[in-house]
Each structure stands twice: as structure tokens, then as C-alpha cells.
Design a protein around this motif. Sequence first.
Motif, short mmCIF file in Angstrom:
data_model
loop_
_atom_site.label_atom_id
_atom_site.label_comp_id
_atom_site.label_asym_id
_atom_site.label_seq_id
_atom_site.Cartn_x
_atom_site.Cartn_y
_atom_site.Cartn_z
N PHE A 133 0.82 -1.21 0.00
CA PHE A 133 0.00 0.00 0.00
C PHE A 133 0.86 1.27 0.00
O PHE A 133 0.44 2.30 -0.53
N GLU A 137 -0.13 3.60 -3.04
CA GLU A 137 -0.66 4.93 -2.75
C GLU A 137 0.38 6.03 -2.94
O GLU A 137 0.05 7.21 -2.77
N GLN A 139 2.88 6.94 -1.08
CA GLN A 139 3.07 7.72 0.13
C GLN A 139 4.45 8.38 0.15
O GLN A 139 4.59 9.53 0.55
#
Length: 298
Positions: A133, A137, A139
Motif C-alpha cells: 500500500f 498509494e 506515500q
Amino acid sequence: MLSEKTFTEKGIQKLINKLQDENLWLNIGEGILKIVIIMVIANVLIRLGKVAIHNIFKIRNLTPLNTSTRREDTLARLLENILTYVVYFIAFMMILSVFHIDVKALLAGAGIVGLAVGFGAQSLVKDVITGFFIIFEDQFSVGDHVRIGQFEGTVETIGLRTTKIKSWTGEVHIIPNGNILEVTNFSINNSIAVVDINIPYEENIDEVQRIINELLDTMPDRYEELVNRPELLGVQMLGPTEVTLRVTAETLPMQHFGVARKMRKDIRLYLDQHGIQIPYPKMVMYSKDSIDTKQMGV
């Protein structure tokens, strides 16, 4: 004793006969040759795959659907790691088949063992899911300056299980992805450089501001890191012996530290050229006799 000796001699003779068997040596040589060929092909496939991955991202840069360079570097390294693991796993299975080991039974047993290990290795599964993730995403990516918990530095590597961060003093921190709860990314948006200039009370504030604005007008052409012209906000603080003026400048991500140092130097030199001195601490001293005289009204 005679029977045991005879039995030993027969065993040695059988071993000698096997070693003298040409088919045995042919089979051994054939097996070694197959292993070498498998390893060579695996290395060639890995190299070709890495080249293909880099070419794919180069082609994407030529299309309108461009992604950030940060994310492309991260995805490229991740795909290279996955390719390496998959190719070496297949090569290992092929090598086992060369030794006539039942690969199907081994895979079935590995599946059962993997299921049992999965229940006990929940932290490992958590690290892998969190790493997925983080990348999905976007990040943070390779090359970003981030703060994760008590660690701050530049992201060196992002894997499915761990993330490596290198601090500015050279230490490399390896953080399991499952332990990453909060991330502060300093590389996504532009940064702000803040410079405070102290001037003595004796100086004309309006004149000093005019001089500083003259210098700020020339800075965008001199510093490539600047996004806009620096702005003089005005009086920031009144100190015991000085008036503090504040200047802010929008810079490219993580360039504010270097820009602030350059601006401090240039502003100080420019003020010196115009006769604006730095403030010095001042102390007023009274003698005891003068105080007594004042109290007596003399």
C-alpha cells in the motif's frame, strides 16, 4: 571375521565397479552441464528483464501519461526485485528436477508448510501488505526526504517488507513496513526558507526595508532553487537591542536550507555596503554616588 572381511571386500569392489562405470560419469557430467546452463539462462533472463523494465519506463516518459520520477524509480526497483526472486525460484525448481527430486510433491508440501507458517508469521504478512500500500498509494518514493517515527533522512530503498532510510550523517535505518504508522514527506511540495535579519534601533526601518527589497528583486535570477521572488514580511520581533525583520522565500522541495544560508550572507553583505551595522548589546551603568545624588534631589 572372514565373512565380515569378505563382505567388506565385496562392497569395495562394487563401489570400484560403479566408479568405473562410464554411464555414471556421463550422468554426473550431464547434470552439472544442465545446472550451469540453467544458471546462465537465469542470469541472462534477469539482465534482459531489467533492461526491458528500464525501457518501459523510458517509453512512458515520452507519453502524455507521465508519472513522477520518484514513483518510477521505486516501481522499477521493486519490479527488478520481483523478477530476480521469480527467476531464481524457477531455476531452483529446475535444478531439483535435474537431481530427480519430485518437484510436485515438494511444492505441495511447501504449500502446506507455508499455510502453517502464515498463521505464525503475521508480522511478516503485515509488513508485506503495508509495503504494497505504501507503493500503491505513493506515500513516499526512493529519493524522498521523510520522517518516520524518530528517524529522518532520504529513502534509499522501498521493499515489500522493509524500508531503508539514510540520515544526513550517513547512518542507514532499516524499518519494517508494518511499523510505519505515520510518515512526514518533505519532498512532495515546495519548501519555505525563513531568514530573520536583526538591525539596531538607531537605524531607519523604512530605509532598511527599501534596501533589502532592492536585493530581493535580484535573487530570482541568481538562485535556480527559488520558485518566486522572496518576500519581506516586515517587523517580526522587537528585542532588547534589535529589531528583527523576516524574509520568506518559496523554494524547490528540500532546498530551503541552502537558500536560507545564501540569503543570510547576501543580505548581510548588502547591508554592510549601505552602512547598516549589526546590533550590539548595550549596557548602561550608574555609579552609587550618582544614584544617591538623584535620590537626594541634588
